[in-house]
Scaffold this active site. Sequence first.
Site: not given
Length: 306
Positions: A156-158
């Site tokens: 998610g590249k959160i």
Amino acid sequence: MELPTYAYFEGEIVPYREAKVSILVHALNYGTAAFGGLRGYWNEGDEQLYLFRAEDHFQRLLNSAKILTMEFDETPADLIHITKELLQKEGYHQDVYIRPLVYKAEEGIGVRLHDIKAELAISALPFARYVANDTDAHVTISSWRRIDDNMIPARGKIAGAYANSAFIKSDAVRSGFDEALVLTSDGHISEGSAENVFLVRDGVLVTPPITENILEGITRRTVLQIADEILGIETRERRVDRTEIYVCDELFLTGTAAQITAVTQVDHRLIGSGKMGPITKRLRETFDDVVRGRVQSYSSWLTIVY
Ligand code: PMP
């Protein structure tokens, strides 16, 4: 670091200094944001700035937004359009890094994902190398573990998940290494702090699969494809044991920022001869040709800015 002059913020391009959020904004307090990172490569001969795989980067950003239950009307094509407008206004004639950000923008107290308005921002700044030592990096295996898909999804590249990357990176750098590799909870190689990892064993290019809590890297995908299609190298996505790293012939990291960074030592053990290997070198050269628009058959990966 040279900062931008403009930013896309709350639906319009504004002076960068005016693109500000409050200290009570949800994303700042709880890490409920996701970001992207793509590069624009300046081609001196063509006098052109090429965005590399912009559509794939924006699709991944929207997927991250979806995981965080954010809804946007914009398509990847809309986001490319906004980015081009921003870059034209900045007028960059050099390599740049573009940072799109989606974030939970409401102010207030309360941990959750649902029912919070999200905003989208984009900025771009001049950018050259990320890993200072990109032909001869020394890495360590981190004592930290990679966050699991069921904790904070790595695909998610959160924003909040990057505290994990920051622990990994700082402990490595403060111990004298350039970077670190991190293991999954069950002890297999996942990736670097902000890069995917590849090794060469017996002429085969190996990288951990997307189920090893890695970010699904766009550079990773590119390297797998050009290794196969241009260089005719056998590639395999499979689980990697920690000590395979110590005995492999070549090792490198991939990422938009890191590009292809050759690793020549891991935990004080030499990789191969202790110098950048031949496959890594060929991949670096081919990758540079592709991203700067010198390989016609991959021109569909490039977006022209000017
Ligand atoms: N893993 C992590 C954790 C990253 O932050 C990045 C950088 N975006 C990568 C891998 C490489 O991904 P990409 O090639 O898409 O930049």
